[in-house]
Motif scaffolding. Sequence first.
Motif, PDB file in Angstrom:
ATOM      1  N   VAL A  46       0.847  -1.207   0.000  1.00  0.00           N
ATOM      2  CA  VAL A  46       0.000   0.000   0.000  1.00  0.00           C
ATOM      3  C   VAL A  46       0.877   1.250   0.000  1.00  0.00           C
ATOM      4  O   VAL A  46       0.611   2.218  -0.729  1.00  0.00           O
ATOM      5  CB  VAL A  46      -0.943   0.015   1.225  1.00  0.00           C
ATOM      6  CG1 VAL A  46      -1.700   1.340   1.308  1.00  0.00           C
ATOM      7  CG2 VAL A  46      -1.917  -1.154   1.161  1.00  0.00           C
ATOM      8  N   LYS A  47       1.945   1.224   0.791  1.00  0.00           N
ATOM      9  CA  LYS A  47       2.840   2.374   0.847  1.00  0.00           C
ATOM     10  C   LYS A  47       3.543   2.578  -0.496  1.00  0.00           C
ATOM     11  O   LYS A  47       3.750   3.718  -0.934  1.00  0.00           O
ATOM     12  CB  LYS A  47       3.871   2.188   1.969  1.00  0.00           C
ATOM     13  CG  LYS A  47       4.637   3.457   2.292  1.00  0.00           C
ATOM     14  CD  LYS A  47       5.287   3.403   3.656  1.00  0.00           C
ATOM     15  CE  LYS A  47       5.929   4.728   4.014  1.00  0.00           C
ATOM     16  NZ  LYS A  47       6.529   4.717   5.364  1.00  0.00           N
ATOM     17  N   ILE A  51       3.316   5.945  -2.964  1.00  0.00           N
ATOM     18  CA  ILE A  51       4.507   6.662  -3.448  1.00  0.00           C
ATOM     19  C   ILE A  51       4.471   6.781  -4.969  1.00  0.00           C
ATOM     20  O   ILE A  51       4.663   7.859  -5.538  1.00  0.00           O
ATOM     21  CB  ILE A  51       5.799   5.939  -2.998  1.00  0.00           C
ATOM     22  CG1 ILE A  51       5.935   5.976  -1.476  1.00  0.00           C
ATOM     23  CG2 ILE A  51       7.032   6.582  -3.653  1.00  0.00           C
ATOM     24  CD1 ILE A  51       6.991   5.040  -0.923  1.00  0.00           C
ATOM     25  N   ILE A  52       4.192   5.693  -5.625  1.00  0.00           N
ATOM     26  CA  ILE A  52       4.256   5.654  -7.087  1.00  0.00           C
ATOM     27  C   ILE A  52       3.158   6.486  -7.744  1.00  0.00           C
ATOM     28  O   ILE A  52       3.335   7.022  -8.844  1.00  0.00           O
ATOM     29  CB  ILE A  52       4.222   4.186  -7.578  1.00  0.00           C
ATOM     30  CG1 ILE A  52       5.576   3.545  -7.289  1.00  0.00           C
ATOM     31  CG2 ILE A  52       3.906   4.091  -9.073  1.00  0.00           C
ATOM     32  CD1 ILE A  52       5.733   2.132  -7.761  1.00  0.00           C
ATOM     33  N   ASP A  53       2.046   6.659  -7.058  1.00  0.00           N
ATOM     34  CA  ASP A  53       0.942   7.461  -7.603  1.00  0.00           C
ATOM     35  C   ASP A  53       1.369   8.897  -7.897  1.00  0.00           C
ATOM     36  O   ASP A  53       0.756   9.574  -8.733  1.00  0.00           O
ATOM     37  CB  ASP A  53      -0.247   7.467  -6.627  1.00  0.00           C
ATOM     38  CG  ASP A  53      -1.041   6.170  -6.690  1.00  0.00           C
ATOM     39  OD1 ASP A  53      -0.843   5.411  -7.666  1.00  0.00           O
ATOM     40  OD2 ASP A  53      -1.825   5.922  -5.764  1.00  0.00           O
ATOM     41  N   ASN A  54       2.403   9.389  -7.225  1.00  0.00           N
ATOM     42  CA  ASN A  54       2.825  10.789  -7.374  1.00  0.00           C
ATOM     43  C   ASN A  54       4.157  10.942  -8.097  1.00  0.00           C
ATOM     44  O   ASN A  54       4.837  11.958  -7.953  1.00  0.00           O
ATOM     45  CB  ASN A  54       2.923  11.440  -5.980  1.00  0.00           C
ATOM     46  CG  ASN A  54       1.612  11.417  -5.236  1.00  0.00           C
ATOM     47  OD1 ASN A  54       0.619  11.940  -5.721  1.00  0.00           O
ATOM     48  ND2 ASN A  54       1.589  10.808  -4.053  1.00  0.00           N
ATOM     49  N   LYS A  82       5.007   0.443 -15.082  1.00  0.00           N
ATOM     50  CA  LYS A  82       4.933   1.881 -15.328  1.00  0.00           C
ATOM     51  C   LYS A  82       6.185   2.414 -16.032  1.00  0.00           C
ATOM     52  O   LYS A  82       6.345   3.617 -16.217  1.00  0.00           O
ATOM     53  CB  LYS A  82       4.727   2.619 -13.993  1.00  0.00           C
ATOM     54  CG  LYS A  82       3.388   2.325 -13.348  1.00  0.00           C
ATOM     55  CD  LYS A  82       3.185   3.156 -12.097  1.00  0.00           C
ATOM     56  CE  LYS A  82       1.793   2.929 -11.513  1.00  0.00           C
ATOM     57  NZ  LYS A  82       0.722   3.525 -12.343  1.00  0.00           N
ATOM     58  N   ASN A  83       7.066   1.487 -16.393  1.00  0.00           N
ATOM     59  CA  ASN A  83       8.297   1.858 -17.103  1.00  0.00           C
ATOM     60  C   ASN A  83       9.158   2.843 -16.296  1.00  0.00           C
ATOM     61  O   ASN A  83       9.687   3.823 -16.838  1.00  0.00           O
ATOM     62  CB  ASN A  83       7.961   2.447 -18.480  1.00  0.00           C
ATOM     63  CG  ASN A  83       9.144   2.353 -19.428  1.00  0.00           C
ATOM     64  OD1 ASN A  83       9.979   1.456 -19.299  1.00  0.00           O
ATOM     65  ND2 ASN A  83       9.227   3.283 -20.362  1.00  0.00           N
TER      66      ASN A  83
END
Length: 269
Positions: A46-47, A51-54, A82-83
């Motif tokens: 989840v963490k 992080i990756i969302d931003n 997400k490359n």
Amino acid sequence: MKKSFVIYVLSDSVGDTAEQVARATAEQYKNTDYEIKKYPYVESVVKIDNIIDNVDVKNSIFVYTIVNQEISEYLKKVCDQKNITYIDIMAPSLDKFSSFLNQEPLRESGVIRKLDENYFKRVEAVEFAVKYDDGKDPRGILKADIVLIGVSRSSKTPLSMYLAHKNYKVVNIPIVTGSKVPDQLFEVPRKKIIGLMIDPSDLIEIRRERIKVLGLDNSVDYVSIEKIYEELEYAQKIMKKLGCPVIDMTKKAVEEAANLVIDIINDLN
């Protein structure tokens, strides 16, 4: 034109190793501006998702030290999807060590931190042993894990220091014929107190060597066999009154005595 990018440092511990490697590597490249964003204690998928969302995918690189296999594999999978460029700092080392040692790693996070904590506990214990050596301050008795009592030259100090290196806070109290022992000895659990006894003939030889080093005369009471018998008898009475376990230090190496002390303490807990 300078290239600007962001280094995402992730770790399931504090992340200092990954940050240092990332910074040292980035500094090798001219005409670049970089920012480091560090995320310690990444212990869930989840963490990672948060992080990756931003992340700006094109201008970011992930550098991480995550030993938990499930979380590490998840991070790799998401980065591939997400490359996002990523560097798993631990993987090559773990692979090589596993091959060399022919065993799998613990995959336990924060091991170095735990080792550091252990080191500082040891330093604290050694400082404690020095501070309260030879009854300098009886108040230490109430703070100690182990209290050693015995006559002069019964190995109290070397045993205290050895136990300190095992992370035990140790106070040693000399027993002197006719002198009152500290009241604090009667205020702590008996299981914390260990009496040290020694054969009179061995003790006199040890003391003779000691006064030789100090340049004193062999006729002093310190090496009188009558006085030594008197001291040991008095010490035995004190130990009996306290009801504490007693170890015979005659011919015993410090390591052997320390193991006995630890066994006694553990058995009584």
